[in-house]
Scaffold this active site. Structure first.
Site, PDB file in Angstrom:
ATOM      1  N   LYS A 182       0.862  -1.209   0.000  1.00 15.91           N
ATOM      2  CA  LYS A 182       0.000   0.000   0.000  1.00 15.91           C
ATOM      3  C   LYS A 182       0.887   1.245   0.000  1.00 15.91           C
ATOM      4  O   LYS A 182       0.642   2.182  -0.776  1.00 15.91           O
ATOM      5  CB  LYS A 182      -0.876   0.017   1.240  1.00 15.91           C
ATOM      6  CG  LYS A 182      -1.520   1.365   1.548  1.00 15.91           C
ATOM      7  CD  LYS A 182      -2.415   1.373   2.747  1.00 15.91           C
ATOM      8  CE  LYS A 182      -1.720   1.636   4.028  1.00 15.91           C
ATOM      9  NZ  LYS A 182      -1.369   3.046   4.299  1.00 15.91           N
ATOM     10  N   ASN A 183       1.918   1.254   0.818  1.00 15.12           N
ATOM     11  CA  ASN A 183       2.720   2.468   0.991  1.00 15.12           C
ATOM     12  C   ASN A 183       3.756   2.672  -0.106  1.00 15.12           C
ATOM     13  O   ASN A 183       4.459   3.688  -0.118  1.00 15.12           O
ATOM     14  CB  ASN A 183       3.366   2.489   2.376  1.00 15.12           C
ATOM     15  CG  ASN A 183       2.315   2.708   3.459  1.00 15.12           C
ATOM     16  OD1 ASN A 183       1.158   3.019   3.154  1.00 15.12           O
ATOM     17  ND2 ASN A 183       2.683   2.493   4.700  1.00 15.12           N
ATOM     18  N   CYS A 191      -5.105  12.683  12.421  1.00 17.42           N
ATOM     19  CA  CYS A 191      -5.873  11.436  12.492  1.00 17.42           C
ATOM     20  C   CYS A 191      -5.646  10.857  13.889  1.00 17.42           C
ATOM     21  O   CYS A 191      -5.003  11.482  14.730  1.00 17.42           O
ATOM     22  CB  CYS A 191      -5.389  10.454  11.425  1.00 17.42           C
ATOM     23  SG  CYS A 191      -3.722   9.890  11.739  1.00 17.42           S
ATOM     24  N   ARG A 218      -0.216  14.990  12.160  1.00 22.21           N
ATOM     25  CA  ARG A 218       0.178  14.883  10.754  1.00 22.21           C
ATOM     26  C   ARG A 218       0.420  16.242  10.069  1.00 22.21           C
ATOM     27  O   ARG A 218      -0.213  16.589   9.080  1.00 22.21           O
ATOM     28  CB  ARG A 218      -0.845  14.073   9.961  1.00 22.21           C
ATOM     29  CG  ARG A 218      -1.317  12.794  10.590  1.00 22.21           C
ATOM     30  CD  ARG A 218      -0.264  11.762  10.875  1.00 22.21           C
ATOM     31  NE  ARG A 218       0.250  11.095   9.718  1.00 22.21           N
ATOM     32  CZ  ARG A 218      -0.274   9.989   9.190  1.00 22.21           C
ATOM     33  NH1 ARG A 218      -1.359   9.475   9.709  1.00 22.21           N
ATOM     34  NH2 ARG A 218       0.276   9.417   8.138  1.00 22.21           N
ATOM     35  N   ASP A 226       4.683   1.098  11.996  1.00 22.85           N
ATOM     36  CA  ASP A 226       3.444   0.436  11.561  1.00 22.85           C
ATOM     37  C   ASP A 226       3.331  -0.989  12.090  1.00 22.85           C
ATOM     38  O   ASP A 226       2.264  -1.596  11.992  1.00 22.85           O
ATOM     39  CB  ASP A 226       3.343   0.423  10.026  1.00 22.85           C
ATOM     40  CG  ASP A 226       3.184   1.825   9.482  1.00 22.85           C
ATOM     41  OD1 ASP A 226       3.394   2.007   8.269  1.00 22.85           O
ATOM     42  OD2 ASP A 226       2.893   2.739  10.261  1.00 22.85           O
ATOM     43  N   ARG A 241      -8.699  -0.475   4.769  1.00 14.02           N
ATOM     44  CA  ARG A 241      -7.903   0.576   4.128  1.00 14.02           C
ATOM     45  C   ARG A 241      -6.520   0.051   3.744  1.00 14.02           C
ATOM     46  O   ARG A 241      -5.956   0.423   2.729  1.00 14.02           O
ATOM     47  CB  ARG A 241      -7.731   1.779   5.074  1.00 14.02           C
ATOM     48  CG  ARG A 241      -8.974   2.628   5.254  1.00 14.02           C
ATOM     49  CD  ARG A 241      -8.668   3.840   6.088  1.00 14.02           C
ATOM     50  NE  ARG A 241      -7.382   4.396   5.678  1.00 14.02           N
ATOM     51  CZ  ARG A 241      -6.494   4.907   6.542  1.00 14.02           C
ATOM     52  NH1 ARG A 241      -6.763   4.945   7.832  1.00 14.02           N
ATOM     53  NH2 ARG A 241      -5.352   5.400   6.111  1.00 14.02           N
TER      54      ARG A 241
HETATM   55  C1  EPZ Z   1       4.131   7.246   6.018  1.00 16.52           C
HETATM   56  O1  EPZ Z   1       3.309   8.280   6.558  1.00 16.52           O
HETATM   57  C2  EPZ Z   1       3.252   5.999   5.977  1.00 16.52           C
HETATM   58  N1  EPZ Z   1       2.111   6.233   5.090  1.00 16.52           N
HETATM   59  C3  EPZ Z   1       2.766   5.673   7.387  1.00 16.52           C
HETATM   60  O2  EPZ Z   1       1.998   4.473   7.308  1.00 16.52           O
HETATM   61  C4  EPZ Z   1       3.987   5.425   8.267  1.00 16.52           C
HETATM   62  O3  EPZ Z   1       3.564   5.162   9.581  1.00 16.52           O
HETATM   63  C5  EPZ Z   1       4.892   6.674   8.241  1.00 16.52           C
HETATM   64  O4  EPZ Z   1       5.251   6.983   6.880  1.00 16.52           O
HETATM   65  C6  EPZ Z   1       6.168   6.475   9.040  1.00 16.52           C
HETATM   66  O5  EPZ Z   1       6.882   5.385   8.541  1.00 16.52           O
HETATM   67  C7  EPZ Z   1       2.290   6.100   3.758  1.00 16.52           C
HETATM   68  O6  EPZ Z   1       3.377   5.817   3.274  1.00 16.52           O
HETATM   69  C8  EPZ Z   1       1.085   6.315   2.896  1.00 16.52           C
HETATM   70  P1  EPZ Z   1       6.036  10.805   8.039  1.00 16.52           P
HETATM   71  P2  EPZ Z   1       3.833   9.821   6.529  1.00 16.52           P
HETATM   72  O7  EPZ Z   1       5.876  12.021   7.220  1.00 16.52           O
HETATM   73  O8  EPZ Z   1       4.586  10.067   5.287  1.00 16.52           O
HETATM   74  C9  EPZ Z   1       6.089  14.155  11.358  1.00 16.52           C
HETATM   75  C10 EPZ Z   1       0.152   3.081   7.694  1.00 16.52           C
HETATM   76  O9  EPZ Z   1      -0.296   2.585   8.735  1.00 16.52           O
HETATM   77  N2  EPZ Z   1       6.013  15.116  10.246  1.00 16.52           N
HETATM   78  O10 EPZ Z   1       7.293  10.014   7.937  1.00 16.52           O
HETATM   79  O11 EPZ Z   1       2.693  10.696   6.843  1.00 16.52           O
HETATM   80  C11 EPZ Z   1       4.754  13.421  11.549  1.00 16.52           C
HETATM   81  O12 EPZ Z   1       3.892  14.190  12.359  1.00 16.52           O
HETATM   82  C12 EPZ Z   1       0.611   4.533   7.686  1.00 16.52           C
HETATM   83  O13 EPZ Z   1       0.294   2.478   6.598  1.00 16.52           O
HETATM   84  C13 EPZ Z   1       6.146  16.477  10.537  1.00 16.52           C
HETATM   85  O14 EPZ Z   1       6.324  16.869  11.692  1.00 16.52           O
HETATM   86  O15 EPZ Z   1       4.836   9.793   7.763  1.00 16.52           O
HETATM   87  C14 EPZ Z   1       5.152  12.145  12.228  1.00 16.52           C
HETATM   88  O16 EPZ Z   1       5.264  12.364  13.614  1.00 16.52           O
HETATM   89  C15 EPZ Z   1       0.375   5.213   9.024  1.00 16.52           C
HETATM   90  N3  EPZ Z   1       6.066  17.372   9.514  1.00 16.52           N
HETATM   91  C16 EPZ Z   1       6.547  11.861  11.651  1.00 16.52           C
HETATM   92  O17 EPZ Z   1       6.990  13.080  11.038  1.00 16.52           O
HETATM   93  C17 EPZ Z   1       5.863  16.959   8.217  1.00 16.52           C
HETATM   94  O18 EPZ Z   1       5.827  17.832   7.311  1.00 16.52           O
HETATM   95  C18 EPZ Z   1       6.549  10.778  10.591  1.00 16.52           C
HETATM   96  O19 EPZ Z   1       5.723  11.207   9.554  1.00 16.52           O
HETATM   97  C19 EPZ Z   1       5.729  15.584   7.949  1.00 16.52           C
HETATM   98  C20 EPZ Z   1       5.807  14.673   8.977  1.00 16.52           C
END
Ligand code: EPZ
Length: 417
Positions: A22-23, A115, A120, A301, A394
């Site tokens: 998915k990711n 969420c 996020r 995850d 999902r």
């Molecule tokens: C991706 O989400 C994945 N989703 C998530 O999987 C996964 O948990 C996450 O990466 C971490 O590995 C997809 O790939 C579609 P991040 P993403 O940006 O990109 C902070 C699942 O269950 N952050 O690496 O949204 C954020 O708040 C999902 O399949 C900022 O502060 O994750 C978080 O604490 C859930 N500012 C941390 O970074 C930003 O601009 C990690 O977020 C962006 C992120």
């Protein structure tokens, strides 16, 4: 509304075929907006997040068609999505920001917002777009990026997966060379870069902390099959750890799961890797400490499914969730089932070995729902897992069906897929 009746499971045996990730599929679907000719993805899983992302691309003016497990995206005339409700269905909708700005010169993307697991924010995405010469900010719940993109130097305050993906996609069509430092290294990012390179992009360093992109003027669509889903494989591996199973995860890539496999071996599981995929035997006997980190650390995850494993093992397990600020909601439901878990901010202490008892529990998010389904396998009696929002569908295609095929006693009612 799907409800799963999960009963105590015998040990799991047999083979499960791992779907494509998915990711990986979601960012590659967004990257298709960069291509001047159609993109066809193969073996695309039947997930509501994929359906939602297809709706996002259509809201951006693309044409998306599905034929069986093939998904084709044709992105001729692009525009900013106006329908906020479509964008709110999944957090990954932010991934059209970079491609839209790179292709159409501007992007106004309604923000999906927070969420269950966290707020996020998208500040790292926006700061990176500004480094590529765009006027980028957040206004009235819109992420806005305007202007012709030129190569630049970017440092990510946090190795955000989504921000790394957005910025690589934007840089692919920017004029000049872009250097992204402190980039995320997840396998899904390597897969996105493999896809883009085959479309004609010039990218070095994918999967390392420094990615260099030399922008080109045009990308052409291709046919592509994304990598297997390491989180689905990890979730099923945790199920085997709980039920003393002996299962083969066909197509799973052990090189994408080193942290989890190390931890499962530490609990006493037998893990074998061969050309077919991953073979898991025995069960988890000892508690382990788990700290979630960006790749190649332990994946956030799989924190919830691993906590269920540690409810089974005798002894103490200490969890530290360093990625998301609110990712222990499954601990509340596990405790209701009889688990001894104490959470304090980003830390959780599990004293495993206490019996779990079936009761009615609620899926609060995708991976928590999966963890509670696994908990039902080890609980005495029947667990009613209520998934009001359809979280599990999902990110997993028929998780209950795959577990049933391995011998689990799970019945699903309502919420047809
Ligand atoms: C991706 O989400 C994945 N989703 C998530 O999987 C996964 O948990 C996450 O990466 C971490 O590995 C997809 O790939 C579609 P991040 P993403 O940006 O990109 C902070 C699942 O269950 N952050 O690496 O949204 C954020 O708040 C999902 O399949 C900022 O502060 O994750 C978080 O604490 C859930 N500012 C941390 O970074 C930003 O601009 C990690 O977020 C962006 C992120």
């Amino acid at each position: 509304m799907p409800i799963y009746a999960v009963r105590t499971s015998p040990s799991l045996h047999g083979e499960a075929q791992i779907n494509t990730s998915k990711n990986a599929v979601l960012p590659i679907m967004a990257a298709a907006l960069l291509c001047h000719s159609p993109v066809t993805l193969h073996q695309v899983p039947n997930l509501t997040d994929v359906d939602s992302m297809a709706g996002v691309l259509e809201a951006c003016g693309a044409k998306v068609t599905r034929t069986g497990r093939d998904l084709t995206v044709q992105a001729d005339h692009l525009c900013s999505p106006r329908d906020a409700s479509v964008m709110h269905r999944l957090r990954a909708s932010i991934l059209v920001l970079g491609p839209l700005c790179a292709r159409a010169g501007e992007a106004e993307v309604p923000l999906p917002g927070g969420c269950a697991i966290g707020q996020r924010p998208v500040d790292i995405h926006l700061r990176g777009m500004r480094a590529l010469g765009a006027e980028a900010n957040q206004e009235n719940n819109l992420a806005i990026a305007r202007g012709r993109l030129t190569g630049g130097s970017i440092y990510l305050d946090f190795p955000s997966v989504g921000a790394t993906e957005n910025l690589i996609m934007a840089a692919a069509l920017a004029q000049g060379v872009t250097r992204i430092e402190n980039a995320a290294k997840e396998p899904e990012i390597v897969d996105l870069c493999d896809f883009l390179i085959r479309c004609g992009a010039r990218i070095l360093g994918a999967g390392t902390g420094t990615v260099v992109v030399d922008g080109v003027s045009r990308l052409n669509g291709i046919e592509y099959t994304p990598i297997p889903d390491r989180i689905e494989a990890g979730t099923l591996a945790c199920a085997a750890a709980i039920t003393e199973g002996s299962i083969l995860l066909s197509g799973a890539r052990s090189d994408h799961l080193r942290a989890l496999l190390f931890k499962l071996r530490e609990t006493g599981m037998l893990v074998q890797e061969d050309a077919r995929g991953l073979c898991l035997r025995g069960r988890a006997k000892r508690g382990v400490d788990v700290r979630t980190l960006s790749y190649p650390g332990f994946p956030t995850d799989l924190q919830a499914p691993m906590m269920t494993v540690c409810c089974k093992t005798k002894g103490q397990s200490v969890f530290l969730e360093t990625i998301f600020e609110n990712r222990y909601m499954h601990a509340v439901a596990l405790s209701r089932m009889g688990a001894d878990i104490r959470t304090e901010g980003r830390m959780a202490v599990v004293r495993g070995g206490a019996p779990l008892y079936g009761c009615t529990v609620e899926a609060t998010d995708l991976r928590a729902g999966a963890a509670l389904m696994l908990a039902g396998l080890m609980a005495q009696g029947e667990t009613q897992l209520v998934d009001e929002a359809g979280h599990i569908d999902r990110g997993y295609e028929g998780l209950d069906e795959k577990l049933r095929q391995l011998g689990a006693d799970i019945l699903r009612s309502g919420g047809t897929r």
